[in-house]
Motif scaffolding. Structure first.
Motif, PDB file in Angstrom:
ATOM      1  N   SER A 153      -0.877  17.739  -5.820  1.00  0.00           N
ATOM      2  CA  SER A 153       0.378  17.129  -5.373  1.00  0.00           C
ATOM      3  C   SER A 153       0.241  15.620  -5.208  1.00  0.00           C
ATOM      4  CB  SER A 153       0.848  17.758  -4.059  1.00  0.00           C
ATOM      5  OG  SER A 153      -0.142  17.608  -3.049  1.00  0.00           O
ATOM      6  N   SER A 154      -0.942  15.152  -4.801  1.00  0.00           N
ATOM      7  CA  SER A 154      -1.158  13.714  -4.656  1.00  0.00           C
ATOM      8  C   SER A 154      -1.138  13.037  -6.024  1.00  0.00           C
ATOM      9  CB  SER A 154      -2.494  13.448  -3.958  1.00  0.00           C
ATOM     10  OG  SER A 154      -2.769  12.058  -3.922  1.00  0.00           O
ATOM     11  N   ILE A 155      -1.799  13.648  -6.996  1.00  0.00           N
ATOM     12  CA  ILE A 155      -1.833  13.080  -8.351  1.00  0.00           C
ATOM     13  C   ILE A 155      -0.433  13.089  -8.967  1.00  0.00           C
ATOM     14  CG2 ILE A 155      -2.751  13.413 -10.678  1.00  0.00           C
ATOM     15  CD1 ILE A 155      -5.254  14.647  -9.339  1.00  0.00           C
ATOM     16  N   GLU A 188     -13.815  10.809 -11.232  1.00  0.00           N
ATOM     17  CA  GLU A 188     -13.153  11.907 -11.940  1.00  0.00           C
ATOM     18  C   GLU A 188     -11.675  11.984 -11.571  1.00  0.00           C
ATOM     19  OE1 GLU A 188     -15.542  15.234 -10.859  1.00  0.00           O
ATOM     20  OE2 GLU A 188     -17.035  14.890 -12.451  1.00  0.00           O
ATOM     21  N   LEU A 189     -11.355  11.717 -10.300  1.00  0.00           N
ATOM     22  CA  LEU A 189      -9.966  11.680  -9.861  1.00  0.00           C
ATOM     23  C   LEU A 189      -9.207  10.578 -10.588  1.00  0.00           C
ATOM     24  CD1 LEU A 189      -7.542  12.214  -7.998  1.00  0.00           C
ATOM     25  CD2 LEU A 189      -8.722  10.933  -6.195  1.00  0.00           C
ATOM     26  N   PHE A 190      -9.830   9.421 -10.688  1.00  0.00           N
ATOM     27  CA  PHE A 190      -9.213   8.308 -11.414  1.00  0.00           C
ATOM     28  C   PHE A 190      -9.017   8.674 -12.886  1.00  0.00           C
ATOM     29  CE2 PHE A 190      -9.759   4.370 -13.931  1.00  0.00           C
ATOM     30  CZ  PHE A 190      -8.639   3.668 -13.477  1.00  0.00           C
ATOM     31  N   ALA A 191      -9.993   9.373 -13.452  1.00  0.00           N
ATOM     32  CA  ALA A 191      -9.899   9.774 -14.861  1.00  0.00           C
ATOM     33  C   ALA A 191      -8.732  10.734 -15.079  1.00  0.00           C
ATOM     34  CB  ALA A 191     -11.209  10.410 -15.311  1.00  0.00           C
ATOM     35  N   LYS A 192      -8.529  11.658 -14.138  1.00  0.00           N
ATOM     36  CA  LYS A 192      -7.396  12.595 -14.236  1.00  0.00           C
ATOM     37  C   LYS A 192      -6.078  11.832 -14.273  1.00  0.00           C
ATOM     38  CE  LYS A 192      -9.574  16.274 -11.477  1.00  0.00           C
ATOM     39  NZ  LYS A 192      -9.483  16.992 -10.175  1.00  0.00           N
ATOM     40  N   LEU A 193      -5.952  10.877 -13.357  1.00  0.00           N
ATOM     41  CA  LEU A 193      -4.719  10.096 -13.274  1.00  0.00           C
ATOM     42  C   LEU A 193      -4.538   9.245 -14.533  1.00  0.00           C
ATOM     43  CD1 LEU A 193      -2.402   9.614 -11.266  1.00  0.00           C
ATOM     44  CD2 LEU A 193      -3.747   7.767 -10.265  1.00  0.00           C
ATOM     45  N   SER A 194      -5.628   8.668 -14.996  1.00  0.00           N
ATOM     46  CA  SER A 194      -5.569   7.804 -16.175  1.00  0.00           C
ATOM     47  C   SER A 194      -5.170   8.570 -17.435  1.00  0.00           C
ATOM     48  CB  SER A 194      -6.920   7.123 -16.408  1.00  0.00           C
ATOM     49  OG  SER A 194      -7.235   6.250 -15.353  1.00  0.00           O
ATOM     50  N   ARG A 195      -5.662   9.799 -17.547  1.00  0.00           N
ATOM     51  CA  ARG A 195      -5.331  10.588 -18.737  1.00  0.00           C
ATOM     52  C   ARG A 195      -3.823  10.813 -18.843  1.00  0.00           C
ATOM     53  NH1 ARG A 195     -10.313  13.292 -17.756  1.00  0.00           N
ATOM     54  NH2 ARG A 195      -9.325  14.863 -16.428  1.00  0.00           N
ATOM     55  N   VAL A 196      -3.187  11.063 -17.717  1.00  0.00           N
ATOM     56  CA  VAL A 196      -1.748  11.311 -17.717  1.00  0.00           C
ATOM     57  C   VAL A 196      -0.974  10.027 -17.977  1.00  0.00           C
ATOM     58  CG1 VAL A 196       0.186  12.237 -16.406  1.00  0.00           C
ATOM     59  CG2 VAL A 196      -2.084  13.194 -16.083  1.00  0.00           C
ATOM     60  N   VAL A 206       0.871  -1.177   0.000  1.00  0.00           N
ATOM     61  CA  VAL A 206       0.000   0.000   0.000  1.00  0.00           C
ATOM     62  C   VAL A 206       0.910   1.229   0.000  1.00  0.00           C
ATOM     63  CG1 VAL A 206      -1.892   1.201   1.133  1.00  0.00           C
ATOM     64  CG2 VAL A 206      -1.708  -1.292   1.344  1.00  0.00           C
ATOM     65  N   THR A 207       0.807   2.007  -1.057  1.00  0.00           N
ATOM     66  CA  THR A 207       1.721   3.128  -1.234  1.00  0.00           C
ATOM     67  C   THR A 207       0.951   4.326  -1.771  1.00  0.00           C
ATOM     68  OG1 THR A 207       3.865   3.728  -2.208  1.00  0.00           O
ATOM     69  CG2 THR A 207       2.381   2.381  -3.565  1.00  0.00           C
ATOM     70  N   GLY A 208       1.662   5.393  -2.107  1.00  0.00           N
ATOM     71  CA  GLY A 208       0.949   6.566  -2.602  1.00  0.00           C
ATOM     72  C   GLY A 208       1.852   7.674  -3.087  1.00  0.00           C
ATOM     73  N   GLY A 209       3.135   7.573  -2.759  1.00  0.00           N
ATOM     74  CA  GLY A 209       4.067   8.625  -3.148  1.00  0.00           C
ATOM     75  C   GLY A 209       4.050   9.778  -2.161  1.00  0.00           C
ATOM     76  N   LYS A 210       2.910  10.375  -1.947  1.00  0.00           N
ATOM     77  CA  LYS A 210       2.798  11.536  -1.074  1.00  0.00           C
ATOM     78  C   LYS A 210       2.354  11.139   0.331  1.00  0.00           C
ATOM     79  CE  LYS A 210       0.419  16.015  -0.781  1.00  0.00           C
ATOM     80  NZ  LYS A 210      -0.085  15.840   0.595  1.00  0.00           N
ATOM     81  N   GLY A 211       2.844  11.852   1.319  1.00  0.00           N
ATOM     82  CA  GLY A 211       2.363  11.661   2.679  1.00  0.00           C
ATOM     83  C   GLY A 211       1.028  12.377   2.860  1.00  0.00           C
ATOM     84  N   GLY A 212       0.265  11.949   3.851  1.00  0.00           N
ATOM     85  CA  GLY A 212      -0.977  12.637   4.159  1.00  0.00           C
ATOM     86  C   GLY A 212      -2.177  12.235   3.338  1.00  0.00           C
ATOM     87  N   VAL A 213      -2.049  11.154   2.546  1.00  0.00           N
ATOM     88  CA  VAL A 213      -3.192  10.725   1.721  1.00  0.00           C
ATOM     89  C   VAL A 213      -4.022   9.643   2.421  1.00  0.00           C
ATOM     90  CG1 VAL A 213      -2.087  11.322  -0.458  1.00  0.00           C
ATOM     91  CG2 VAL A 213      -1.780   9.015   0.480  1.00  0.00           C
ATOM     92  N   GLY A 214      -3.616   9.253   3.635  1.00  0.00           N
ATOM     93  CA  GLY A 214      -4.387   8.252   4.377  1.00  0.00           C
ATOM     94  C   GLY A 214      -3.947   6.828   4.139  1.00  0.00           C
ATOM     95  N   LEU A 228      -1.186  -1.200  -4.390  1.00  0.00           N
ATOM     96  CA  LEU A 228      -2.353  -0.378  -4.130  1.00  0.00           C
ATOM     97  C   LEU A 228      -1.870   1.059  -3.965  1.00  0.00           C
ATOM     98  CD1 LEU A 228      -5.216  -1.584  -3.801  1.00  0.00           C
ATOM     99  CD2 LEU A 228      -4.946  -1.360  -1.337  1.00  0.00           C
ATOM    100  N   VAL A 229      -2.263   1.939  -4.875  1.00  0.00           N
ATOM    101  CA  VAL A 229      -1.821   3.326  -4.842  1.00  0.00           C
ATOM    102  C   VAL A 229      -2.960   4.193  -4.311  1.00  0.00           C
ATOM    103  CG1 VAL A 229      -0.873   5.266  -6.149  1.00  0.00           C
ATOM    104  CG2 VAL A 229      -0.310   2.913  -6.818  1.00  0.00           C
ATOM    105  N   VAL A 230      -2.735   4.818  -3.158  1.00  0.00           N
ATOM    106  CA  VAL A 230      -3.755   5.652  -2.521  1.00  0.00           C
ATOM    107  C   VAL A 230      -3.555   7.098  -2.970  1.00  0.00           C
ATOM    108  CG1 VAL A 230      -4.763   6.411  -0.337  1.00  0.00           C
ATOM    109  CG2 VAL A 230      -3.791   4.099  -0.534  1.00  0.00           C
ATOM    110  N   VAL A 231      -4.607   7.684  -3.542  1.00  0.00           N
ATOM    111  CA  VAL A 231      -4.529   9.073  -4.000  1.00  0.00           C
ATOM    112  C   VAL A 231      -5.737   9.851  -3.485  1.00  0.00           C
ATOM    113  CG1 VAL A 231      -3.199   8.613  -6.093  1.00  0.00           C
ATOM    114  CG2 VAL A 231      -5.678   8.469  -6.176  1.00  0.00           C
ATOM    115  N   CYS A 232      -5.545  11.144  -3.335  1.00  0.00           N
ATOM    116  CA  CYS A 232      -6.681  12.003  -2.999  1.00  0.00           C
ATOM    117  C   CYS A 232      -6.735  13.142  -4.015  1.00  0.00           C
ATOM    118  CB  CYS A 232      -6.603  12.519  -1.566  1.00  0.00           C
ATOM    119  SG  CYS A 232      -5.093  13.383  -1.147  1.00  0.00           S
TER     120      CYS A 232
END
Length: 296
Positions: free
Chosen positions: A171-173, A207-215, A31-39, A163-167
């Motif tokens: 900065s999270s994206i 919509e958040l998933f769509a933003k990430l997917s587009r990139v 379980v990861t996420g790159g950024k701290g503070g995403v839960g 598992l990538v946790v994003v909010c």
């Protein structure tokens, strides 16, 4: 760092693990996420408890060895941690702490020693510690550190599922994208499971998933799957103030329902019925790959 041949201690440790685990297939999820503070740690612990409620034996490895989180979040008392195992003062079974709903936690060190500083002989000790465990479990959840350190990359690369946790904040994206970019281009990880956390609605999560997917669709050769949308929920903060998991303190709150849905899905994710599906493969990948800079 140069790739070093596996020494006798490491090889014998892996052989013992293969014999003693009796080819036990263990599902390993980072379980990861790159950024701290995403839960991320909150997701890890609540997911572990939900899986345990579904009848699975779950072990959580607090892999942020420079800044322990799991025991602090649950208000658990730790007498010995992984540092004591690596120094020969204790066995892994001796340091496991009991969490709610029967989960077990391998507590990290805090301000003592970073995993990125371990020597090859200490890696052998890590393998030996797992190979000699008397405690059996079905699922290993690895709660990685924040950022994109070599250790985060190594744990993610070695696991069967990432598992990538994003909010929903830039900065999270950005950080999630950077993590997936390095894992895909330098470590061959092509599949990522996305958890949209602290979203205001299912639509916002999509919509958040769509933003990430587009990139990622534009720049990376990866496959993303949205596996959970966890709503923003005031009861999550209330539970944290009580040093309790929200599935424990508020079992019927929306965030708890979302996590339980994720747990039901996650235990059904397939595990390869070959070497890569065994715990020894996870540890071998962790300590014995040329890409693991700073680890061998």
């Amino acid at each position: 760092m140069h790739n070093l041949p596996m020494n006798d201690d490491q090889a014998s440790g892996l052989r013992r693990m293969k014999q003693q685990q009796q080819q036990q297939i263990v599902k390993v999820i980072a379980v990861t996420g790159g950024k701290g503070g995403v839960g991320k740690t909150n997701v890890t612990l609540n997911l572990a408890m939900s899986m345990s409620q579904l009848g699975k034996k779950v072990l959580v490895l607090d892999a942020d060895l420079g800044l322990a989180n799991c025991d602090v979040m649950l208000g658990l008392r730790v007498q010995k941690n992984l540092f004591h195992v690596l120094s020969g003062e204790a066995e892994l079974d001796d340091i496991l702490i009991d969490g709610p709903f029967g989960i077990k936690i391998v507590p990290a060190t805090s301000g003592t020693q970073s995993m990125t500083e371990l020597k090859p002989v200490e890696h052998a000790g890590l393998i030996r510690a797992f190979s000699e465990m008397r405690t059996r479990f079905d699922i290993l959840l690895v709660d990685t550190a924040a950022g994109i350190s070599d250790m985060v990359l190594s744990f993610s690369r070695a696991s069967q599922d990432v598992l990538v946790v994003v909010c929903d904040e830039p900065s999270s994206i950005t950080d999630a994208y950077a993590l997936m970019k390095i894992l895909s281009r330098e470590h061959g990880v092509q599949r990522f499971k996305i958890v949209a956390n602290m979203v205001r609605s299912l639509k916002e999560g999509q919509e958040l998933f769509a933003k990430l997917s587009r990139v990622t669709d534009r720049f990376l050769d990866v496959s993303l799957e949205l596996v959970a949308t966890i709503p923003f929920d005031e009861n999550v903060r209330k539970a944290a103030r009580k040093q309790k998991a929200f599935v424990d303190a508020f079992p019927k709150t929306p965030a708890s329902l979302a996590i339980r849905t994720l747990a039901t899905r996650a235990i059904q994710w397939p595990v390869p019925p070959v070497a890569s599906g065994h715990l020894e493969f996870f540890l071998e990948q962790l300590v014995h790959q040329p890409e693991a800079r700073g680890l061998v």
